[in-house]
Design an enzyme around this catalytic site. Sequence first.
Site, mmCIF file in Angstrom:
data_model
loop_
_atom_site.group_PDB
_atom_site.id
_atom_site.type_symbol
_atom_site.label_atom_id
_atom_site.label_comp_id
_atom_site.label_asym_id
_atom_site.label_seq_id
_atom_site.Cartn_x
_atom_site.Cartn_y
_atom_site.Cartn_z
ATOM 1 C CB SER A 99 17.170 11.691 0.697
ATOM 2 O OG SER A 99 16.449 11.173 1.794
ATOM 3 C CE LYS A 134 -8.732 9.337 11.736
ATOM 4 N NZ LYS A 134 -8.271 8.299 10.798
#
Length: 328
Positions: free
Chosen positions: A157, A209
């Site tokens: 990865s 948010k």
Amino acid sequence: MRENIWKYISAVLTLLLVLSAVAIAVLYQATSPIEVSRNVTAPITVETSLNVTCEGASDYQIAQLKEEVAYLRSLINGTGGETIAVVPIFGIITSDTALEVIPLLRKLAGDESIGGVLLWVESPGGEVGPVIDIYSEVKKLALVKPVVAYSGGIMASGGYYIAVGANKIIASPLAEVGSIGVLYVHYNYEKNYELNGVEVEVFKTGPHKDMGAEWRGLTEDEKKIIGNMVNTYFQAFLQAVSEGRNMNVSEVEEFATGRTWFAQNVTGALVDEVGGMDTAIEALEKLMNVTGAEVVIYKNLETPSDFGVVGSRALYLDPDYVGPYLRG
């Protein structure tokens, strides 16, 4: 001493030739059709002890012998030429990793005594930001001097993302490489909070948010936003591998399932050559056009182990290594 070493090298090379001949004979025997007389009516049972494990072991054995030859050559050549700097990138890649590695790579880029850099990557990946920052620095370094990435165990990865910025990738035959993909983890503890009498009051300036917060689930709109974000990171990963490995994006996508491969099974695609540390050093010396370079290992780099997934984040991390770092 030199004569004994050359005798040993000759013996090893002879053994390599024998192993190669045996491998070719085995391959021919395994793929050749079995001729059966038309007059034979009784069933014939063909037994063989050859299997994939045997073939894999032969590849690994040959790689080990090549590694020994590379090591002996280094002893014969002695020290000289330029200096190779070995930069280890171990463990989960975090902002702390970037804070250590990036300044060092910049220092090595401007150090005239350093002729090449060997990135020693033993990592399953890590956070998106630090991985991309280190990868960008490796690419810039490779413009100035040769860079070879090496792994003896795992280069997955984000670890592999960084490696494709190098000029060449060398890995041990049984090292795990690849895991091309992006992982996003979200934990919804809303019901757990309710069961334990925990109430969460949130004051926010916009509907998203607190997107990804563990005290509530994701809305359908937020799932689309995160999906687009993950795909954007994924496309950047594909482009990096495509450029670094000189492959079409469509070719990279064949390896972009998120899994890892043994390096010996993806040689010529995800890695250039299989071998150990000495093989990687020898490959770097060829790029530097020197022999017997002095090798300096920067061993004080330490990657913290307290990675800790707090909330949700997109990661260039192999899924097999997520579990131990989860909270809860």
